[in-house]
Write a protein that holds these residues in place. Structure first.
Motif, short mmCIF file in Angstrom:
data_model
loop_
_atom_site.label_atom_id
_atom_site.label_comp_id
_atom_site.label_asym_id
_atom_site.label_seq_id
_atom_site.Cartn_x
_atom_site.Cartn_y
_atom_site.Cartn_z
N CYS A 48 0.79 -1.22 0.08
CA CYS A 48 0.08 0.02 -0.12
C CYS A 48 0.91 1.32 0.05
CB CYS A 48 -0.93 -0.02 1.15
SG CYS A 48 -2.24 1.32 1.18
N HIS A 50 -0.03 3.93 1.54
CA HIS A 50 -0.18 4.63 2.73
C HIS A 50 0.84 4.03 3.85
CE1 HIS A 50 -3.01 5.32 6.43
NE2 HIS A 50 -2.15 6.36 6.13
N LEU A 51 0.68 2.99 4.05
CA LEU A 51 2.05 2.45 5.13
C LEU A 51 2.49 1.31 4.36
CD1 LEU A 51 -0.51 2.43 8.41
CD2 LEU A 51 1.38 4.14 7.63
N VAL A 53 2.53 -1.90 4.13
CA VAL A 53 1.88 -3.04 4.42
C VAL A 53 1.23 -3.83 3.08
CG1 VAL A 53 1.22 -2.42 6.70
CG2 VAL A 53 -0.46 -2.11 4.79
N CYS A 72 -7.27 -1.78 -0.23
CA CYS A 72 -6.41 -2.01 0.79
C CYS A 72 -7.12 -2.49 2.20
CB CYS A 72 -5.21 -0.87 1.16
SG CYS A 72 -4.38 -1.36 2.45
N THR A 74 -6.34 -2.57 4.98
CA THR A 74 -5.88 -1.94 6.43
C THR A 74 -6.62 -0.67 6.60
OG1 THR A 74 -3.54 -2.62 6.20
CG2 THR A 74 -3.91 -0.86 7.98
N HIS A 75 -6.86 0.35 5.68
CA HIS A 75 -7.68 1.61 5.83
C HIS A 75 -8.33 1.69 4.49
CE1 HIS A 75 -3.83 2.38 8.29
NE2 HIS A 75 -5.03 2.30 9.49
N GLY A 76 -8.62 0.85 3.67
CA GLY A 76 -9.67 1.07 2.65
C GLY A 76 -9.24 1.82 1.54
N ALA A 77 -8.11 2.09 1.39
CA ALA A 77 -7.85 2.74 -0.14
C ALA A 77 -7.98 1.95 -1.08
CB ALA A 77 -6.14 3.11 -0.11
N PRO A 90 -6.48 7.26 2.23
CA PRO A 90 -5.43 8.23 2.79
C PRO A 90 -4.15 8.56 1.79
CG PRO A 90 -5.28 6.12 3.82
CD PRO A 90 -6.47 6.07 2.97
S1 FES Z 1 -2.58 0.91 4.91
FE1 FES Z 1 -3.35 0.95 3.27
S2 FES Z 1 -4.85 2.64 3.25
FE2 FES Z 1 -3.69 2.64 5.06
#
Ligand code: FES
Length: 112
Positions: A48, A50-51, A53, A72, A74-77, A90
């Protein structure tokens, strides 16, 4: 010389679908995936923007319910399968890292 990963085209069960793979880079295991989407193949690093992961929420589950976008876990990107561009979330505006992909008649070759 680069690391090469060979994937048979018949590993894709439907369109759209994905095939995940791992490769060694700088002594560490890394993950990537190929997307079959609208009869075309795209290869991305499974990371991702964003982070740092992996994207899939379950092993090799990259698409959201309607199977139009990569999401994603983790936070839905939301990422566009054909470009890797993050459309929402994000990291909007950023892009997945594209991996070098060669398409042969029966198989795909990713070169790292
Ligand atoms: S780690 Fe993928 S949207 Fe935050």
């Amino acid at each position: 010389m680069g690391n090469q990963i060979f994937i048979q085209k018949d590993s894709f069960t439907k369109d759209p679908s994905t095939v995940k793979f791992t490769f060694l880079e700088d002594g560490k295991d890394q993950s990537g995936f190929i997307v079959l989407y609208n009869f075309k193949y795209y290869a991305y690093r499974n990371k991702c923007q964003h982070l740092s992961v992996e994207l899939d929420w379950d092993n090799n589950e990259f698409f959201e319910e309607e199977e139009k976008f990569i999401v994603c876990a983790t936070h839905g990107a939301i990422y566009e399968p054909s470009t890797g561009k993050c459309l929402m979330g994000p990291c909007a505006g950023e892009k997945l890292e594209v991996l070098n992909l060669k398409i042969l008649e029966d198989k795909l070759i990713v070169t790292i």
